[in-house]
Every structure is written in C-alpha cells, then in structure tokens.
Design a protein around this motif. Sequence first.
Motif, PDB file in Angstrom:
ATOM      1  N   ALA A 100       0.816  -1.210   0.000  1.00 43.47           N
ATOM      2  CA  ALA A 100       0.000   0.000   0.000  1.00 43.47           C
ATOM      3  C   ALA A 100       0.856   1.269   0.000  1.00 43.47           C
ATOM      4  CB  ALA A 100      -0.924   0.016   1.219  1.00 43.47           C
ATOM      5  N   ILE A 101       2.203   1.102   0.006  1.00 43.35           N
ATOM      6  CA  ILE A 101       3.100   2.253   0.097  1.00 43.35           C
ATOM      7  C   ILE A 101       4.130   2.213  -1.029  1.00 43.35           C
ATOM      8  CG2 ILE A 101       4.855   3.397   1.509  1.00 43.35           C
ATOM      9  CD1 ILE A 101       3.448   2.229   3.964  1.00 43.35           C
ATOM     10  N   ALA A 102       4.310   3.373  -1.670  1.00 42.80           N
ATOM     11  CA  ALA A 102       5.404   3.563  -2.630  1.00 42.80           C
ATOM     12  C   ALA A 102       6.337   4.600  -2.023  1.00 42.80           C
ATOM     13  CB  ALA A 102       4.859   4.047  -3.968  1.00 42.80           C
ATOM     14  N   VAL A 103       7.644   4.421  -2.209  1.00 36.32           N
ATOM     15  CA  VAL A 103       8.615   5.311  -1.577  1.00 36.32           C
ATOM     16  C   VAL A 103       9.766   5.600  -2.538  1.00 36.32           C
ATOM     17  CG1 VAL A 103       9.763   3.349  -0.482  1.00 36.32           C
ATOM     18  CG2 VAL A 103      10.121   5.606   0.426  1.00 36.32           C
ATOM     19  N   CYS A 104      10.254   6.846  -2.493  1.00 33.63           N
ATOM     20  CA  CYS A 104      11.432   7.184  -3.291  1.00 33.63           C
ATOM     21  C   CYS A 104      12.157   8.375  -2.668  1.00 33.63           C
ATOM     22  CB  CYS A 104      11.074   7.487  -4.734  1.00 33.63           C
ATOM     23  SG  CYS A 104      10.235   9.055  -4.975  1.00 33.63           S
ATOM     24  N   GLU A 105      13.465   8.437  -2.909  1.00 31.45           N
ATOM     25  CA  GLU A 105      14.228   9.627  -2.527  1.00 31.45           C
ATOM     26  C   GLU A 105      13.941  10.650  -3.611  1.00 31.45           C
ATOM     27  OE1 GLU A 105      18.667  10.951  -1.058  1.00 31.45           O
ATOM     28  OE2 GLU A 105      18.430   9.024  -2.050  1.00 31.45           O
ATOM     29  N   SER A 106      13.277  11.731  -3.247  1.00 32.31           N
ATOM     30  CA  SER A 106      12.727  12.642  -4.241  1.00 32.31           C
ATOM     31  C   SER A 106      13.450  13.974  -4.367  1.00 32.31           C
ATOM     32  CB  SER A 106      11.251  12.898  -3.929  1.00 32.31           C
ATOM     33  OG  SER A 106      11.117  13.394  -2.609  1.00 32.31           O
ATOM     34  N   GLY A 107      14.408  14.237  -3.494  1.00 26.72           N
ATOM     35  CA  GLY A 107      15.100  15.518  -3.585  1.00 26.72           C
ATOM     36  C   GLY A 107      16.357  15.542  -2.747  1.00 26.72           C
ATOM     37  N   GLU A 108      17.078  16.642  -2.842  1.00 23.95           N
ATOM     38  CA  GLU A 108      18.335  16.842  -2.117  1.00 23.95           C
ATOM     39  C   GLU A 108      19.340  15.745  -2.458  1.00 23.95           C
ATOM     40  OE1 GLU A 108      18.572  19.638  -0.926  1.00 23.95           O
ATOM     41  OE2 GLU A 108      16.638  20.233  -0.130  1.00 23.95           O
ATOM     42  N   LEU A 109      19.305  15.282  -3.701  1.00 21.81           N
ATOM     43  CA  LEU A 109      20.175  14.183  -4.105  1.00 21.81           C
ATOM     44  C   LEU A 109      21.648  14.580  -4.123  1.00 21.81           C
ATOM     45  CD1 LEU A 109      17.977  12.839  -7.038  1.00 21.81           C
ATOM     46  CD2 LEU A 109      18.127  11.937  -4.732  1.00 21.81           C
ATOM     47  N   ASP A 110      21.943  15.853  -4.385  1.00 21.93           N
ATOM     48  CA  ASP A 110      23.323  16.313  -4.476  1.00 21.93           C
ATOM     49  C   ASP A 110      23.891  16.791  -3.149  1.00 21.93           C
ATOM     50  OD1 ASP A 110      23.235  15.790  -7.191  1.00 21.93           O
ATOM     51  OD2 ASP A 110      22.647  17.816  -7.713  1.00 21.93           O
ATOM     52  N   ARG A 111      23.075  16.861  -2.124  1.00 19.14           N
ATOM     53  CA  ARG A 111      23.539  17.332  -0.817  1.00 19.14           C
ATOM     54  C   ARG A 111      23.841  16.163   0.103  1.00 19.14           C
ATOM     55  NH1 ARG A 111      19.634  21.579   1.725  1.00 19.14           N
ATOM     56  NH2 ARG A 111      21.251  21.448   3.310  1.00 19.14           N
ATOM     57  N   LEU A 112      24.925  16.283   0.855  1.00 22.93           N
ATOM     58  CA  LEU A 112      25.269  15.250   1.828  1.00 22.93           C
ATOM     59  C   LEU A 112      24.583  15.478   3.160  1.00 22.93           C
ATOM     60  CD1 LEU A 112      29.092  14.874   1.131  1.00 22.93           C
ATOM     61  CD2 LEU A 112      27.206  13.481   0.248  1.00 22.93           C
ATOM     62  N   ASP A 113      24.252  16.734   3.470  1.00 26.09           N
ATOM     63  CA  ASP A 113      23.706  17.064   4.786  1.00 26.09           C
ATOM     64  C   ASP A 113      22.187  17.126   4.826  1.00 26.09           C
ATOM     65  OD1 ASP A 113      23.441  19.343   3.263  1.00 26.09           O
ATOM     66  OD2 ASP A 113      24.051  20.705   4.867  1.00 26.09           O
ATOM     67  N   ALA A 114      21.534  16.646   3.762  1.00 29.67           N
ATOM     68  CA  ALA A 114      20.065  16.655   3.729  1.00 29.67           C
ATOM     69  C   ALA A 114      19.567  15.575   2.778  1.00 29.67           C
ATOM     70  CB  ALA A 114      19.540  18.019   3.294  1.00 29.67           C
TER      71      ALA A 114
END
Length: 93
Positions: free
Chosen positions: A37-51
């Motif tokens: 029932a859940i879809a998940v992805c890393e959606s932003g701040e891909l270029d930052r190490l601290d976020a």
Amino acid sequence: MHLGILTLTISLPGCRSLKEKRQRMGGLHERFGRNPAIAVCESGELDRLDASEWTFVAVAPAKPQVEALLSEIEDKIQRTVDGRVMEATREML
C-alpha cells in the motif's frame, strides 16, 4: 480509493559522504517499500550530503487508513533515522 502523499525533508548534520548518508537513512526504501500500500522514493536533495528528501505515497480504501499509514511512517522515521525531520508536508487526493 484514497491516496496520500507525505514528503519529508531530513537534515543530516555532519554527514561527510554519500556512503554515510545512505547508512544514516537506514534503508527507508527497503523498509517501507515492502508494504504493497506504500510507494517510496528519494525525491530531492540528491546532491547534498547534509540533507535528504523522501516522498511516500499511501493508498487505502478509506481516508483514515491513509492518514494512519502516513503517521506511522513519519513516527518511525523520527525514531529510527540518524537525522532530524526539518519539514513534513502531506497532501490527500
């Protein structure tokens, strides 16, 4: 069918490498992606190490069930991730 979207922006102070970032995020995709029932992805701040920004989409027959799923996700992340949730936004469709 009801759909909810939860987007979390997580601060990772002191993170110095991509490897450390992945370790600190603790396998969110594997942990929450197991639930059909859940879809998940890393959606932003891909270029930052601290976020890091993650988006979760939950689907259920009733709105309260969607809200419960999103609350459970947010609570579990706040307890288990070595970072701090800086922003959480929800959208119900």
